[in-house]
Every structure is written in structure tokens, then in C-alpha cells.
Design an enzyme around this catalytic site. Structure first.
Site, PDB file in Angstrom:
ATOM      1  N   ASP A  62      45.570  31.904  47.302  1.00  0.00           N
ATOM      2  CA  ASP A  62      46.934  32.088  47.807  1.00  0.00           C
ATOM      3  C   ASP A  62      47.566  30.719  48.051  1.00  0.00           C
ATOM      4  O   ASP A  62      47.069  29.705  47.571  1.00  0.00           O
ATOM      5  CB  ASP A  62      46.871  32.883  49.112  1.00  0.00           C
ATOM      6  CG  ASP A  62      48.057  33.804  49.314  1.00  0.00           C
ATOM      7  OD1 ASP A  62      49.185  33.296  49.334  1.00  0.00           O
ATOM      8  OD2 ASP A  62      47.841  35.010  49.462  1.00  0.00           O
ATOM      9  N   HIS A  96      52.259  32.735  53.236  1.00  0.00           N
ATOM     10  CA  HIS A  96      51.446  33.841  52.753  1.00  0.00           C
ATOM     11  C   HIS A  96      49.948  33.632  52.915  1.00  0.00           C
ATOM     12  O   HIS A  96      49.236  34.514  53.404  1.00  0.00           O
ATOM     13  CB  HIS A  96      51.799  34.121  51.287  1.00  0.00           C
ATOM     14  CG  HIS A  96      51.499  35.505  50.853  1.00  0.00           C
ATOM     15  ND1 HIS A  96      50.334  35.848  50.213  1.00  0.00           N
ATOM     16  CD2 HIS A  96      52.220  36.649  50.959  1.00  0.00           C
ATOM     17  CE1 HIS A  96      50.349  37.144  49.940  1.00  0.00           C
ATOM     18  NE2 HIS A  96      51.485  37.652  50.379  1.00  0.00           N
ATOM     19  N   VAL A 117      46.976  36.232  67.063  1.00  0.00           N
ATOM     20  CA  VAL A 117      46.513  37.173  66.041  1.00  0.00           C
ATOM     21  C   VAL A 117      44.988  37.181  65.956  1.00  0.00           C
ATOM     22  O   VAL A 117      44.348  36.134  65.892  1.00  0.00           O
ATOM     23  CB  VAL A 117      47.103  36.812  64.663  1.00  0.00           C
ATOM     24  CG1 VAL A 117      46.403  37.585  63.555  1.00  0.00           C
ATOM     25  CG2 VAL A 117      48.599  37.112  64.640  1.00  0.00           C
ATOM     26  N   ALA A 201      44.384  44.030  39.045  1.00  0.00           N
ATOM     27  CA  ALA A 201      44.003  45.164  39.889  1.00  0.00           C
ATOM     28  C   ALA A 201      43.234  46.221  39.106  1.00  0.00           C
ATOM     29  O   ALA A 201      42.381  46.922  39.668  1.00  0.00           O
ATOM     30  CB  ALA A 201      45.243  45.784  40.537  1.00  0.00           C
ATOM     31  N   VAL A 206      36.941  45.033  39.931  1.00  0.00           N
ATOM     32  CA  VAL A 206      37.906  44.627  40.956  1.00  0.00           C
ATOM     33  C   VAL A 206      38.306  45.840  41.799  1.00  0.00           C
ATOM     34  O   VAL A 206      38.526  46.932  41.270  1.00  0.00           O
ATOM     35  CB  VAL A 206      39.167  43.997  40.318  1.00  0.00           C
ATOM     36  CG1 VAL A 206      40.230  43.716  41.368  1.00  0.00           C
ATOM     37  CG2 VAL A 206      38.792  42.716  39.580  1.00  0.00           C
ATOM     38  N   SER A 256      49.759  43.056  49.985  1.00  0.00           N
ATOM     39  CA  SER A 256      49.021  41.831  50.314  1.00  0.00           C
ATOM     40  C   SER A 256      48.246  42.014  51.613  1.00  0.00           C
ATOM     41  O   SER A 256      47.060  41.673  51.708  1.00  0.00           O
ATOM     42  CB  SER A 256      49.991  40.654  50.479  1.00  0.00           C
ATOM     43  OG  SER A 256      50.518  40.232  49.266  1.00  0.00           O
TER      44      SER A 256
END
Length: 442
Positions: A62, A96, A117, A201, A206, A256
């Protein structure tokens, strides 16, 4: 447009962070923690009594991660930034990557870590792999490069909260390499309400992830497709931010975020059950997944939900049969001529750890043929000597069949991939899982 830019442009809705809810005023730490509804839905306090992800490294492919964020400090390794060749733990521009890292391995801060968090696997380590941002011409690395780096730097889970629509043969070989090395790849389905998943995907090996809301219902913009495996919370998700020092948090919708939660759940399982393969970890997630009451009776896997939304506590505590090495994952095919960049890690019921074999290769057949000829020659010599010396019966030590003791040439044949689970629906460890009887996350 380069391959990297094309990938990012197609996956921009995922990588750019979906729907940010404006500029929020400074909130109290308690408000940040209280806003993390998935932790309540997962009953995280009970989850952490079972596992916190300790000893597991999760690669985050990312934006570079802001490793100095108070909720992440100490949990982020140096990694690599593929745009400049440096480390990827000093990101302070893109949100992100930092957001995904915090959902996986955030540990909070303050007294008793009660502020900020908290990730679902707070003791896991993050291996940041920085990749070019949308529209960035810097660097020419590919998905395959990012995956290989993660595998070769001891990640056992790879979080790919990006939407890869187009994969090269080299990229596919890298996915096969990860499978051979028993590394689990988790990828976003996408945020465009499409009814077909992209190449990443949908690739064999995966785990494709969709997003659900607080009720467990699929998010309207979550992409769908027949390769969908699991779903997880992805609506109104609060996470850490690197872009603002005055308000280092954000709220977003998207697959995400749901992908990060599945990666975190996988880290919890890999920590508690270190002897399980990647496929067997997915097996536990699949067999304990749930559906909202209105969707009970769906034929699974469903193109929207997959096998349902994850329920980490059940995955960690229920008595689930181990299952085959690959579990519900399809085994990627390997092109022997392409090479995989490392020796395959042998394991149990598969040849070459994930390769599908159509038979023995030419070199092996020639070796067998030569060995058989040598053995035949020895037999002839022995028989001649026996007749010459008026002997009968086998030579000393005996021959137990063609080739003599301890030599049994393999027979060429077609490798049979282990089939789907054999348990009957509704039985112990049933696959697909029985319909849920409790609210989402419980």
C-alpha cells in the site's frame, strides 16, 4: 500508461481510501475507540484472550506506513518503498497504508492503551511495502515484485487492499510462489459494485474479500464474483491517518478495510495455530463465517458474501477439522520454465507444494529407465553365474521384486488435487458452514 499506473488507476477507488467523511473536529480518545464498532461486533476482548497475533508478520502492500503514529509505534518494520528504494515506515502523505496497518496491528496508546485505534491483531508486526500512488510515474515495480518481497522477508500474511484488474504471467508466478511458501494473500474485491472480480482477487490461491455493514449486510458498492471467499466490516470504519497531525484519524467505507480485518483474523489464527497451513487457516474462517438472518439459505459460496462474514472468536475457539492443505483455496499453477525465485517448501499431500503435476518430467523418466537397465543387467549377470556354478535361487540378500530390495521405480501418473471437504452440511465441521444463530460478529 505504465502497468503500475494502470493497476492503480483501476484500483484507485480502493487505494485512495473510498469515502472520507470530511474534516472532523478533534475528538476525544474515547470517541475514537468507541467508534470502532467492528471490535464490539467481534467481541475483541474475548478474542484477545485467545490470540493477539504475536509472532506473526503481516505485509501491507500500500502507501508507505507512518510507523511513528502513536497507535502503531513499535509494530511497524522498516520494509521497502518501491518508489525510491528506501524504507516504507515513514509515510506521512497517503492515508491508506497507515489506515490498513492500524486496523490490523494498531495497539492504541495512553493509559492501558485505552486511547486511539486498536487493531484486531494488536501484537502482530507490519511489514510495509510502499508502492506508487495513483498517477505516480516513479518506479516500474509490479504486483509480482511486491509479493516476492513480502514472502522473502518472512511475512506469513499479505494484505493487498488494492484492486488489481490485470496480472502478468510474472505476477501469477509470484502468487504461486507465495502459495508454495505457505504465505496467505488477502485482496480487496473492489468498490465499484461490479459483478466480476479483477485478476488479483480472482486468482487461485488468493482470498477475495467483500465489505459488510453493522448488520452484516453486504455494502452496496462492494464488487462481487464467483471467486468471492469472505466478507468483513467495511462501512464507517475508523482508522489511523498519516495525513494530518491535528487529527490523525479517519473514517471510510470500502473493501480495503474489510480486507485488513480478514488479514488480521488470519494473523490471529496463524499465531494460535502455527502448524496450520494457509489453506487450513482459511478453512477455519470459512467454516465459522456467518450471514445476516435475511440471507440464510443462500447457496455458498455466494458471489457477494463468499462464505459469509468472518467471526474471529468462533474461528479461534471452535473444534474445526484441520482439512486438506489447501482448504477452500485453489492451487495456483506453476510454470516450471518461469522459475519461482526459491525452492518449493515441501508439505504433505501435494507435490512441489502447490504445483499440479501431469506426470513425471523427462529427466526423471530417463533416470528411471537407466536404473532399470542397470538392474536388468545385474540380474542377467547373476543368472549366468548361477547357471555356471549350478546354483538355484536368488543371490545373497535376495530380490524382492523387479529392481531388487529397496528399489521401487515410481509410476508416472496424473496428480489428483485434493477435493472439496467431504463433511455433510450441518454436521460437525460442516462445509459450507451452518446458518448463523447469533447476530453478526458473535
Amino acid at each position: 500508461m505504465s502497468f503500475t499506473r494502470t493497476l492503480r488507476a483501476v484500483g484507485g477507488a480502493v487505494v485512495a481510501g473510498a469515502l472520507l467523511f470530511g474534516t472532523a473536529p478533534t475528538a476525544s480518545a474515547d470517541e475514537i475507540r468507541d467508534a470502532q464498532w467492528p471490535l464490539k461486533a467481534f467481541d475483541a476482548e474475548k478474542v484477545w484472550k485467545q490470540s493477539t497475533g504475536k509472532g506473526v508478520t503481516v505485509a501491507v502492500v500500500d502507501d508507505p506506513v507512518y510507523g511513528s503514529h502513536p497507535d502503531l509505534k513499535g509494530n511497524v518494520l522498516s520494509g521497502k518503498n518501491f518508489t525510491d528504494g528506501g524504507t516504507a515506515d515513514h509515510g506521512n502523505a497517503g492515508d491508506h497504508g497507515t489506515a490498513m496497518a492500524s486496523l490490523i496491528a494498531g495497539h492504541g496508546h495512553g493509559a492501558g492503551e485505552s486511547e486511539g485505534v486498536m487493531g484486531l491483531a494488536p501484537d502482530a508486526k507490519i511489514l510495509p511495502i510502499g508502492i506508487p500512488a495513483l498517477g505516480d510515474e516513479v518506479g516500474d515495480s509490479t504486483i509480482g515484485d511486491w509479493i516476492r518481497y513480502a514472502v522473502d522477508h518472512d511475512a506469513s500474511v499479505i494484505n493487498m487492499s488494492i484492486e488489481g484488474r490485470f496480472l502478468s504471467d510474472s505476477d501469477r508466478q509470484a502468487i504461486a510462489y507465495a502459495s508454495q511458501k505457505d504465505v496467505l494473500i488477502v485482496a480487496s474485491s473492489g468498490n465499484s459494485a461490479k459483478t466480476e472480480l479483477g485478476d488479483l482477487a480472482s486468482a487461485p490461491g488468493v482470498v477475495a474479500v467483500g465489505a459488510v455493514d453493522k448488520t452484516g449486510k453486504i455494502w452496496a458498492k462492494s464488487d462481487s464474483g464467483k471467486q468471492m471467499m469472505l466478507s468483513a466490516p467495511g462501512v464507517q470504519i475508523t482508522s489511523a491517518s498519516a495525513a494530518r497531525s491535528d487529527y490523525p484519524y479517519r473514517r471510510a467505507d470500502g473493501t480495503s478495510d474489510s480486507t485488513a480485518y480478514v488479514s488480521a483474523a488470519a494473523a490471529l489464527l496463524r499465531s494460535k495455530f502455527p502448524n496450520l497451513t494457509a489453506g487450513q487457516v482459511v478453512n477455519r474462517l470459512v467454516k465459522t463465517a456467518g450471514l445476516p438472518p435475511a440471507e440464510n439459505g443462500l447457496e455458498l459460496p455466494d458471489p457477494r458474501y463468499g462464505y459469509g462474514f468472518i467471526r474471529p472468536l468462533r474461528a479461534l475457539t471452535q473444534d474445526i477439522p484441520t482439512g486438506t492443505k489447501n482448504g477452500p483455496l485453489k492451487s495456483p499453477k506453476v510454470d516450471p520454465s518461469a522459475g519461482t525465485g526459491g525452492a518449493p517448501a515441501g508439505n504433505g499431500d501435494q507435490q512441489a507444494s502447490g504445483q499440479e503435476e501431469d506426470g513425471l518430467d523427462a529427466g526423471v523418466l530417463v533416470g528411471i529407465a537407466v536404473a532399470v537397465l542397470v538392474v536388468v543387467a545385474i540380474i542377467v549377470i547373476v543368472v549366468v553365474r548361477q547357471k555356471k556354478n549350478d546354483r538355484n535361487g536368488p543371490p545373497p540378500g535376495g530380490f524382492s521384486g523387479p529392481g531388487g530390495p529397496g528399489f521401487a521405480p515410481q509410476q508416472a501418473g496424473t496428480y489428483q488435487q485434493p477435493g472439496p471437504y467431504q463433511q455433510q452440511p450441518g454436521g460437525p465441521g460442516a462445509y459450507p458452514p451452518a446458518p448463523p444463530t447469533q447476530p453478526p460478529g458473535r
